[in-house]
Design a protein around this motif. Structure first.
Motif, mmCIF file in Angstrom:
data_model
loop_
_atom_site.group_PDB
_atom_site.id
_atom_site.type_symbol
_atom_site.label_atom_id
_atom_site.label_comp_id
_atom_site.label_asym_id
_atom_site.label_seq_id
_atom_site.Cartn_x
_atom_site.Cartn_y
_atom_site.Cartn_z
ATOM 1 N N GLN A 219 0.927 -1.322 0.005
ATOM 2 C CA GLN A 219 -0.100 0.064 -0.156
ATOM 3 C C GLN A 219 0.955 1.186 -0.142
ATOM 4 N N THR A 220 1.866 1.056 0.848
ATOM 5 C CA THR A 220 2.659 2.465 0.851
ATOM 6 C C THR A 220 3.472 2.799 -0.339
ATOM 7 N N PHE A 221 4.133 1.651 -0.865
ATOM 8 C CA PHE A 221 4.873 1.975 -2.015
ATOM 9 C C PHE A 221 4.201 1.734 -3.295
ATOM 10 N N THR A 222 2.966 1.455 -3.560
ATOM 11 C CA THR A 222 2.077 1.743 -4.734
ATOM 12 C C THR A 222 1.345 2.815 -4.636
ATOM 13 N N GLY A 223 1.114 3.454 -3.391
ATOM 14 C CA GLY A 223 0.376 4.582 -3.313
ATOM 15 C C GLY A 223 -1.122 4.490 -3.619
ATOM 16 N N ARG A 224 -1.625 3.299 -3.395
ATOM 17 C CA ARG A 224 -3.026 2.936 -3.300
ATOM 18 C C ARG A 224 -3.339 1.672 -2.334
ATOM 19 N N ARG A 225 -4.699 1.980 -1.825
ATOM 20 C CA ARG A 225 -5.134 0.823 -1.028
ATOM 21 C C ARG A 225 -5.180 -0.472 -1.638
ATOM 22 N N ILE A 226 -4.973 -1.391 -0.810
ATOM 23 C CA ILE A 226 -4.969 -2.828 -1.205
ATOM 24 C C ILE A 226 -6.160 -3.199 -1.893
ATOM 25 N N VAL A 227 -6.227 -3.673 -3.050
ATOM 26 C CA VAL A 227 -7.214 -4.184 -3.923
ATOM 27 C C VAL A 227 -8.213 -5.092 -3.280
ATOM 28 N N GLY A 228 -9.590 -4.794 -3.129
ATOM 29 C CA GLY A 228 -10.350 -6.030 -2.484
ATOM 30 C C GLY A 228 -9.997 -6.227 -0.894
ATOM 31 N N VAL B 168 4.433 2.658 -8.315
ATOM 32 C CA VAL B 168 5.529 1.655 -7.834
ATOM 33 C C VAL B 168 6.720 2.486 -7.483
ATOM 34 N N ARG B 169 7.314 2.500 -6.260
ATOM 35 C CA ARG B 169 8.766 3.036 -6.095
ATOM 36 C C ARG B 169 9.480 1.890 -5.353
ATOM 37 N N PHE B 170 10.565 1.523 -6.052
ATOM 38 C CA PHE B 170 11.371 0.471 -5.709
ATOM 39 C C PHE B 170 12.157 0.660 -4.747
ATOM 40 N N ALA B 171 11.687 0.942 -3.449
ATOM 41 C CA ALA B 171 12.652 1.324 -2.447
ATOM 42 C C ALA B 171 12.828 0.019 -1.738
ATOM 43 N N THR B 172 13.879 -0.286 -0.790
ATOM 44 C CA THR B 172 14.363 -1.446 -0.077
ATOM 45 C C THR B 172 13.108 -2.270 0.133
ATOM 46 N N PRO B 173 12.323 -1.724 1.164
ATOM 47 C CA PRO B 173 11.040 -2.557 1.791
ATOM 48 C C PRO B 173 10.399 -3.114 0.728
ATOM 49 N N PHE B 174 9.922 -2.218 -0.452
ATOM 50 C CA PHE B 174 9.170 -3.007 -1.458
ATOM 51 C C PHE B 174 9.814 -4.071 -2.145
ATOM 52 N N GLU C 33 18.921 11.758 10.081
ATOM 53 C CA GLU C 33 17.663 11.643 11.076
ATOM 54 C C GLU C 33 16.489 11.320 10.105
ATOM 55 N N ALA C 34 15.802 10.396 10.657
ATOM 56 C CA ALA C 34 14.458 10.154 9.874
ATOM 57 C C ALA C 34 13.407 11.154 9.962
ATOM 58 N N PRO C 35 12.714 11.720 9.253
ATOM 59 C CA PRO C 35 11.405 12.156 9.647
ATOM 60 C C PRO C 35 10.531 11.484 10.213
ATOM 61 N N ASP C 36 9.458 12.078 10.733
ATOM 62 C CA ASP C 36 8.473 10.886 11.697
ATOM 63 C C ASP C 36 7.699 10.292 10.535
ATOM 64 N N ASN C 37 7.612 10.741 9.194
ATOM 65 C CA ASN C 37 6.901 10.145 8.343
ATOM 66 C C ASN C 37 7.770 10.050 6.977
ATOM 67 N N PRO C 38 8.601 9.209 6.906
ATOM 68 C CA PRO C 38 9.616 9.256 5.636
ATOM 69 C C PRO C 38 9.001 8.430 4.508
ATOM 70 N N TRP C 39 7.861 8.027 4.396
ATOM 71 C CA TRP C 39 7.221 7.326 3.213
ATOM 72 C C TRP C 39 5.900 8.066 2.826
ATOM 73 N N GLU C 40 6.045 8.263 1.205
ATOM 74 C CA GLU C 40 5.158 9.094 0.892
ATOM 75 C C GLU C 40 3.772 9.054 0.814
ATOM 76 N N TYR C 41 3.246 7.298 1.040
ATOM 77 C CA TYR C 41 1.992 7.206 1.127
ATOM 78 C C TYR C 41 1.603 6.197 2.376
ATOM 79 N N SER C 42 2.437 6.400 3.385
ATOM 80 C CA SER C 42 2.219 5.653 4.561
ATOM 81 C C SER C 42 0.831 5.920 5.077
ATOM 82 N N GLN C 43 0.130 5.121 5.873
ATOM 83 C CA GLN C 43 -1.431 5.429 6.205
ATOM 84 C C GLN C 43 -1.872 4.847 7.360
ATOM 85 N N THR C 44 -0.923 4.459 8.244
ATOM 86 C CA THR C 44 -1.284 3.986 9.563
ATOM 87 C C THR C 44 -0.798 5.075 10.673
#
Length: 838
Positions: free
Chosen positions: A280-289, A352-358, A498-509
């Protein structure tokens, strides 16, 4: 990043102090302890794997003896399945789940810490077992008769069994804690459907754990009897529960695999949760279904208990039952198809952003697809006859299980900035992924081509040598990849940006809406989703204009994971007005969980050699461990520790059940499965032996009258517990003391009658190891007697405290003890006809 240090407040030493980690009960600290310890066991299990991969470089290699090879393979499997995979996932669960649901901690912080210390103690017992004549060498499934003392006779083998038993005690405590927390500690407005996907995966995991691990605990308790008591006191001629007298090998397989197949999903579900979050975070959309995915996960969780027998296709079970199990096995793959297609479609339709977690979760998906397809082969009875016990199973198993590890490693990169406040190196992260993915496939893909090699055997046809050599090279590349990961994280922690509080563009939790790392109590106010968007309700605020909602990426508002996706920088903390529900501040430090863990480590280490040596070492260890445990348990019970519930929270479907009572209900549900498995073992053994031929011998215990008297005694004690609850509610000290004292006395009478009955049987040459009937009788009633003893310890403690006026203002402890005592009495109502009338 927060300017408030994580080690302020809550009576905790600073994070740089060793004492901090010995006394902390804070969920984030415990999560870090789980992560660090599980990675230690990963390294230990990985070193063992490299040892036997060197052995397999050539057929019949002489690097290890046959016994040492089997020890390395067995303990590698046990460490990876039990001491690395699940604890690694629950390191994330400890840290992240309370943040995602808006809680300040888990429901029972001290029990959370206790669960960790028992986990550490259990793993150390297994590690020490190598120095006790050799560790267990019968395979990680511990099949009978290989688990019998005659085949694995070392003290270390028994220590391995006891270590696993202690591990399951740890997981039971953790399971009860997470179930209570998620069901009663969700933020206002967060319904079950709106739980974040990772929290959903943990909720279903702990529900499976509650029942699956209880079945394995029953099996291990019976096996501990076989190894500690029957072998130690009964000698070479002793009858064992899992011996050949009543199809013990098949009995063990039933009990183990009733746990073992749900364990596959227990291990993989948290990884699924990580995959959904990262996708969800690295595709920028809610999980389908999303709702269909949740329903599919629920279906798998239920169905996982209906497929265990496909591990037993080679046994003598009739073909009709095997065919039914084949159908359920193939059927359970269908919900996974839905989940896989959901992730694929989410990726295709996303940005899609091909960062390490993804990269890691995408790699996990690819590995899992291959593992799942090859598993379908094993689900067919005919093909299973060909593939069972070969390297095909080894390859399939690792493609599924290590697919889960791959996703969890992605989760480590994903949440690393939140846990440490530092960013890792993307270059090193991607280098790690490349080495990891290449090494893993080079290690396990050749095994499909060398499938004719029997598993756990280091002699193979020479034409398969090329595949074995490829696998060994892959093992070292795979191991090297973890060195890159450790270097990356060490460099990040010391010198990272230093990491920002929210380093991911589409994190949602919600965890991304607070400081990195979070403050000790997580939230500056109460978390609420009552308006449909994430808000922090600040107690005592009179600023009527301070309430705004976070804007979502799609133009909506930021809600729970069931709502819209949050854009970068828009998951802001929101202060709402005039909250009259002041949230209390919990304690965060206690010395007693670690002390209990130390006592259990010494106690179980002593039990491993208690009856198999003429020296004083193991009896001394047993006695010392028991004293430490009892003293620490007393300190635990007397300690004033405040772990309050949130005043406002979602508690469906348990609104009318208090936190402590719900925890006891969950524990008793697990104990029902333990006794159910033991009673089922009795019925299985009796049917296999011959129902009418079961009773034989000159003396046939038990006598009818002691059982009848004890039934009356226990039922009466249940009545006196009810009286104790009534007197506590009325504030009647004398009545409360008298009722608890009478309950205590009746319990002692019960044990006294049982002791007389046993001593009479012993004096006439009847022992638990005499034959399978006596084994069933003594072990089952002995387990019940142990529950009575534990209950009497609690009753004695409460009786002592009640004489000083305790429980008159708060009668809940009396009620909770009553629930446990009634359960013990109900169990006896089943045991009495089984052993005295049938």
């Amino acid at each position: 990043m927060s300017t408030e240090t994580h080690d302020e407040g809550g009576h905790l030493p600073p994070m740089t102090s060793v004492r901090r980690w010995l006394v902390t009960t804070n969920h984030k600290d415990v999560g870090l302890l789980y992560l660090a310890t599980s990675l230690f066991f990963l390294v230990l299990g990985g070193v063992l794997a490299l040892l036997f991969r060197i052995q397999l470089w050539g057929s019949g290699g002489g690097f290890l003896s046959a016994l040492n090879y089997n020890q390395a393979v067995t303990i590698h499997g046990l460490l990876m399945v039990f001491w690395f995979l699940s604890p690694f996932a629950f390191g994330f669960a400890n840290y992240i789940v309370p943040l995602q649901i808006g809680a300040k901690d888990l429901a029972f912080p001290r029990l959370n810490a206790l669960s960790y210390w028992l986990y550490l103690a259990s793993g150390l017992i297994v590690a020490v077992s190598f120095f006790q004549g050799g560790a267990f060498a019968g395979g990680w499934t511990m099949y009978a008769p290989l688990n019998m003392p005659i085949n694995t006779p070392t003290i270390g083998g028994t220590a391995t069994v006891l270590g696993l038993t202690l591990f399951i005690m740890s997981t039971t405590i953790g399971t009860v804690n997470f179930l209570t927390t998620i069901h009663r500690g969700r933020a206002e407005g967060m319904g079950l459907w709106n739980l974040p996907m990772f929290t959903w995966s943990i909720l279903l995991t702990v529900w499976m754990m509650l029942f699956a691990f209880a079945a394995l605990l029953a099996a291990l308790l019976l096996l501990s009897y076989d190894r500690v008591i029957a072998a130690g006191l009964g000698g070479a001629e002793a009858v064992h529960y899992f011996g050949p007298e009543a199809s013990g090998s098949l009995l063990w397989a039933h009990l183990f695999w009733f746990f073992g197949h749900p364990e596959v999903y227990i291990v993989f579900f948290p990884a699924l949760g990580v995959m959904f979050e990262v996708f969800q975070t690295f595709t920028g959309r809610r999980i389908v279904g999303r709702k269909w995915v949740i329903l599919a996960m629920v279906l798998v969780a239920v169905q996982s208990f209906l497929v265990w027998m496909h591990h037993m296709f080679l046994s003598a079970i009739n073909l009709e039952i095997k065919t039914l199990m084949m159908a359920t096995t193939i059927g359970i793959s269908l919900p996974f198809d839905l989940m896989v297609f959901s992730m694929i479609y989410t990726t295709v339709k996303g940005r899609v952003r091909f960062a390490t977690p993804f990269l890691f979760v995408l790699g996990s998906l690819l590995l899992f697809i291959l593992g799942g397809i090859t598993g379908v082969f094993l689900g067919a009875v005919v093909l299973d006859y060909e593939f069972r016990g070969t390297y095909w199973v080894v390859a399939h198993f690792h493609y599924v299980m290590v697919a889960g590890v791959t996703a969890l490693v992605g989760g480590l990169y994903y949440w690393w900035p939140k846990m440490t406040g530092k960013m890792y190196s993307e270059y090193l992260g991607k280098l790690h992924f490349a080495a990891y993915f290449i090494g893993f496939n080079l290690l396990y893909l050749p095994m499909f081509f060398a499938w004719e090699t029997p598993r756990r055997v280091f002699i193979y046809p020479e034409e398969l040598a090329i595949f074995q050599k490829m696998a060994t090279v892959g093992a070292f590349v795979f191991g090297l990849s973890f060195l890159i990961m450790f270097y990356n994280f060490a460099k990040s922690y010391r010198h990272g940006a230093e990491a920002p509080d929210n380093p991911w563009e589409y994190s949602q939790t919600a965890e991304w809406a607070i400081d990195s790392p979070p403050t000790l109590e997580n939230w500056k106010g109460r978390v609420s989703y009552a308006s449909g968007s994430l808000e922090f309700v600040k107690p005592g605020s009179n600023d009527a204009g301070g309430s705004t909602s976070a804007t979502a990426a799609d133009g909506g508002t930021a809600a729970t994971d069931g709502g819209a996706v949050v854009a970068a920088g828009q998951l802001d903390t929101v202060e709402q007005v005039d909250d009259s529900h002041e949230e209390p501040h919990p304690d965060h430090a206690s010395m007693w969980p670690a002390t209990i863990g130390l006592g259990m480590f010494v106690l179980f280490l002593g039990l491993s050699g208690l009856t198999t040596t003429s020296g004083v070492l193991y009896p001394a260890l047993t006695g010392t461990g028991l004293l430490i445990f009892l003293g620490a348990a007393l300190g635990f019970g007397l300690e004033e520790f405040d772990a309050p519930e949130a005043n406002v929270a979602e508690r469906w479907p348990f609104e009318g059940v208090g936190k402590n009572k719900l925890g006891v209900w969950f524990f008793l549900a697990s104990d029902v499965i333990v006794f159910g498995a033991v009673i089922g073992a009795y019925l299985f053994s009796r049917i296999a032996y011959g129902w009418s031929e079961w009773h034989h011998g000159e003396v046939v215990p038990p006598f009818l009258w002691p059982g009848m008297v004890n039934t009356f005694v226990l039922l009466t004690s249940s009545f006196t517990v009810v009286l104790a609850m009534v007197y506590a509610e009325r504030g009647n000290k004398k009545g409360l003391v008298a009722s608890l004292g009478t309950t205590l006395l009746l319990g002692i009478v019960f044990l006294g009658i049982k002791a007389w009955e046993w001593s009479y049987e012993f004096s006439h040459g009847v022992y638990p190891w005499t034959d399978i009937w006596y084994t069933s009788y003594f072990v089952t009633t002995g387990m019940h007697a142990l529950h009575v003893i534990l209950g009497l310890m609690v009753a004695g403690f409460m009786f002592w405290r009640s004489t000083n006026g305790a429980y008159l203002d708060d009668d809940e402890p009396v009620e909770l003890f009553g629930l446990y005592w009634h359960f013990v009495d109900i169990v006896w109502v089943f045991l009495f006809p089984m052993f005295y009338l049938m």
